[in-house]
Design an enzyme around this catalytic site. Sequence first.
Site, PDB file in Angstrom:
ATOM      1  N   SER A  19      13.263   8.445   6.388  1.00 30.83           N
ATOM      2  CA  SER A  19      13.471   7.110   5.547  1.00 30.83           C
ATOM      3  C   SER A  19      14.775   6.887   5.099  1.00 30.83           C
ATOM      4  CB  SER A  19      12.521   6.887   4.709  1.00 30.83           C
ATOM      5  OG  SER A  19      12.677   5.965   3.726  1.00 30.83           O
ATOM      6  N   GLY A  70      20.144   2.350  -3.680  1.00 34.37           N
ATOM      7  CA  GLY A  70      19.290   1.800  -4.546  1.00 34.37           C
ATOM      8  C   GLY A  70      18.223   1.032  -3.988  1.00 34.37           C
ATOM      9  N   LEU A  71      17.503   1.550  -2.812  1.00 31.47           N
ATOM     10  CA  LEU A  71      16.332   1.119  -2.176  1.00 31.47           C
ATOM     11  C   LEU A  71      16.533  -0.238  -1.585  1.00 31.47           C
ATOM     12  CD1 LEU A  71      13.462   2.704  -4.321  1.00 31.47           C
ATOM     13  CD2 LEU A  71      14.131   3.553  -2.063  1.00 31.47           C
ATOM     14  N   ASN A 124       7.082   7.768  -2.107  1.00 28.96           N
ATOM     15  CA  ASN A 124       8.542   8.234  -2.540  1.00 28.96           C
ATOM     16  C   ASN A 124       8.284   8.173  -4.310  1.00 28.96           C
ATOM     17  OD1 ASN A 124      10.885   8.595  -3.512  1.00 28.96           O
ATOM     18  ND2 ASN A 124      11.985   6.761  -2.676  1.00 28.96           N
ATOM     19  N   CYS A 127      11.504   7.851  -7.700  1.00 27.33           N
ATOM     20  CA  CYS A 127      11.834   6.402  -8.164  1.00 27.33           C
ATOM     21  C   CYS A 127      11.627   6.427  -9.661  1.00 27.33           C
ATOM     22  CB  CYS A 127      11.270   5.107  -7.711  1.00 27.33           C
ATOM     23  SG  CYS A 127      11.223   4.938  -5.904  1.00 27.33           S
ATOM     24  N   THR A 263      20.095  12.662   7.526  1.00 24.26           N
ATOM     25  CA  THR A 263      21.828  12.278   7.439  1.00 24.26           C
ATOM     26  C   THR A 263      22.416  12.258   8.863  1.00 24.26           C
ATOM     27  OG1 THR A 263      21.933  13.159   5.172  1.00 24.26           O
ATOM     28  CG2 THR A 263      23.968  13.172   6.440  1.00 24.26           C
TER      29      THR A 263
END
Length: 298
Positions: A19, A70-71, A124, A127, A263
């Site tokens: 993700s 920042g999603l 997730n 947050c 990554t």
Amino acid sequence: MLTTTLCGKTLKNPLIGASGTFGFGEEYASFYDPALTGAISTKGLTLNPRPGNRGIRIVETPSGIMNSIGLENPGVDAFIENILPDMRKRDTVIMANLGGHSVEDYLIATEKLDGADIDMIELNISCPNVKSGGMAFGLHCQDAAAITKKVKAKTRHPVIVKLSPNGDNVADLAKACEEAGADSVSLVNTFQALAIDVKNKKPMFDNVYAGLSGPAIFPIALRMVREASRAVNIPVVGIGGIASAEDVLAMIMAGAQAVEIGTMNLVEPGIIPRLLDELEEYMKEEGIESLDAIRGII
């Protein structure tokens, strides 16, 4: 040879597009068929659309990157209506990565995803909870267990809880989530880090801190995956700086059922098919018929 089972679903191989780095899969279609992946973990979704953070979002570091995205995402409804149908056309498992800034956000979004044609939810919990002073849901065992239990009660889909390395002992977090009903845990999320613009005498990121990922964190992630896998009886998905077939094998030997490639997708967009070729070659050379033969041997 590379077939893997995760939460009752059959993955053609253990490599998952992580993700935040793999989008919704389509972004990589010009390099290879995203269906080659064992699964795709979607861009982090929230109940409502989010524009993401302002300012600099990515800074390169030695053997890694720092990010403060920042999603940014279109929201759960737009995902289900406009993106999921095309994803579903590809022959791969779909993990909807879900974030939120309040318990209510998580639960409403979970109910929406429960009726969607996805295979599992990756929760997730890194947050910040806006109703608890901005402290992340996943920093402490009690909080991680509480949100896991509530989400599990709202869905028929398997729930994989994505663990942060920045809070309580990761093995304890994994155990708490298992006891709360999690079907699996994935780890690690990014490490909180800091970059400073020395010339301008200020933080590089508007939010000051950002998440460190990439090969620099691999040895720490590997240790945490082993600790978690020894603490729980549910599958562990290994994440953190995987850059080679050797890294994938090390994660599996440490106990991972599957792994997420993050990554390095940004560095080498064709890394997943390369890793698959190298893994198959290793298996043939070593006379290993199944990854189960080496899983958790360390």
